[in-house]
Design a protein around this motif. Sequence first.
Motif, PDB file in Angstrom:
ATOM      1  N   GLY A  44       0.837  -1.186   0.000  1.00 37.32           N
ATOM      2  CA  GLY A  44       0.000   0.000   0.000  1.00 37.32           C
ATOM      3  C   GLY A  44       0.873   1.237   0.000  1.00 37.32           C
ATOM      4  N   ASP A  45       0.250   2.405  -0.021  1.00 35.49           N
ATOM      5  CA  ASP A  45       1.004   3.662  -0.038  1.00 35.49           C
ATOM      6  C   ASP A  45       1.915   3.810   1.176  1.00 35.49           C
ATOM      7  OD1 ASP A  45       0.014   4.421  -2.444  1.00 35.49           O
ATOM      8  OD2 ASP A  45      -1.429   5.871  -1.656  1.00 35.49           O
ATOM      9  N   LYS A  46       1.517   3.198   2.274  1.00 38.45           N
ATOM     10  CA  LYS A  46       2.312   3.312   3.496  1.00 38.45           C
ATOM     11  C   LYS A  46       3.716   2.719   3.313  1.00 38.45           C
ATOM     12  CE  LYS A  46       2.070   2.673   8.432  1.00 38.45           C
ATOM     13  NZ  LYS A  46       1.248   2.398   9.571  1.00 38.45           N
ATOM     14  N   GLU A  47       3.828   1.722   2.429  1.00 33.34           N
ATOM     15  CA  GLU A  47       5.106   1.033   2.248  1.00 33.34           C
ATOM     16  C   GLU A  47       5.841   1.435   0.977  1.00 33.34           C
ATOM     17  OE1 GLU A  47       2.446  -1.831   2.293  1.00 33.34           O
ATOM     18  OE2 GLU A  47       2.946  -2.829   4.156  1.00 33.34           O
ATOM     19  N   LYS A  48       5.224   2.247   0.101  1.00 34.13           N
ATOM     20  CA  LYS A  48       5.863   2.620  -1.166  1.00 34.13           C
ATOM     21  C   LYS A  48       6.759   3.837  -0.983  1.00 34.13           C
ATOM     22  CE  LYS A  48       2.815   0.527  -4.451  1.00 34.13           C
ATOM     23  NZ  LYS A  48       2.036   0.681  -5.659  1.00 34.13           N
ATOM     24  N   LEU A  49       7.975   3.717  -1.493  1.00 33.53           N
ATOM     25  CA  LEU A  49       8.962   4.772  -1.366  1.00 33.53           C
ATOM     26  C   LEU A  49       8.665   5.906  -2.351  1.00 33.53           C
ATOM     27  CD1 LEU A  49      11.615   5.519   0.095  1.00 33.53           C
ATOM     28  CD2 LEU A  49      12.834   4.421  -1.787  1.00 33.53           C
ATOM     29  N   LYS A  50       8.593   7.116  -1.817  1.00 34.10           N
ATOM     30  CA  LYS A  50       8.331   8.301  -2.640  1.00 34.10           C
ATOM     31  C   LYS A  50       9.633   9.021  -2.971  1.00 34.10           C
ATOM     32  CE  LYS A  50       5.980  12.777  -2.320  1.00 34.10           C
ATOM     33  NZ  LYS A  50       5.128  13.597  -1.458  1.00 34.10           N
ATOM     34  N   SER A  51      10.485   9.187  -1.959  1.00 31.98           N
ATOM     35  CA  SER A  51      11.758   9.869  -2.149  1.00 31.98           C
ATOM     36  C   SER A  51      12.713   9.448  -1.040  1.00 31.98           C
ATOM     37  CB  SER A  51      11.565  11.389  -2.150  1.00 31.98           C
ATOM     38  OG  SER A  51      11.097  11.824  -0.896  1.00 31.98           O
TER      39      SER A  51
END
Length: 141
Positions: free
Chosen positions: A78-85
Amino acid sequence: MKTIFKFTWVIGAFLFLSACSSNTPSAVVKKALDCIVSEDYKGYVDLMQLTEDNDPQVKEEAKKEFAEMIEKQAARQGDKEKLKSYEILKEEFSKTGTYARVTFKEVYMTGDEHETSLYLVKDNEDKWVIMLWGADRLMDE
């Protein structure tokens, strides 16, 4: 005066090129994290040392399997675990220079931040590669 200018320019160019070298622990981690952000898991795994076996076929098979495993796990994230930067914070070398630790801050899609480290070692071609398992004790060697 021209000689001083030329000398200064040559020194500046040398420093710039050495700072841009891709064979530093921080550069390897940056490239690896860029691969994670862009979901290029094969590229990420290519920067890792997964086996000490020198057989190229064994290495490629291990990398292929590991990249597939990471891709399957990423698909379930989910978004909680996806790296953004991320932001590289520091680079440290072991006493002998055999190992390196790169500490960085991860920022996830939700805005959550986490500080972590990756450990690296030089491979047979004298290139820094990410170790699958690393520990602080390596920094004492």
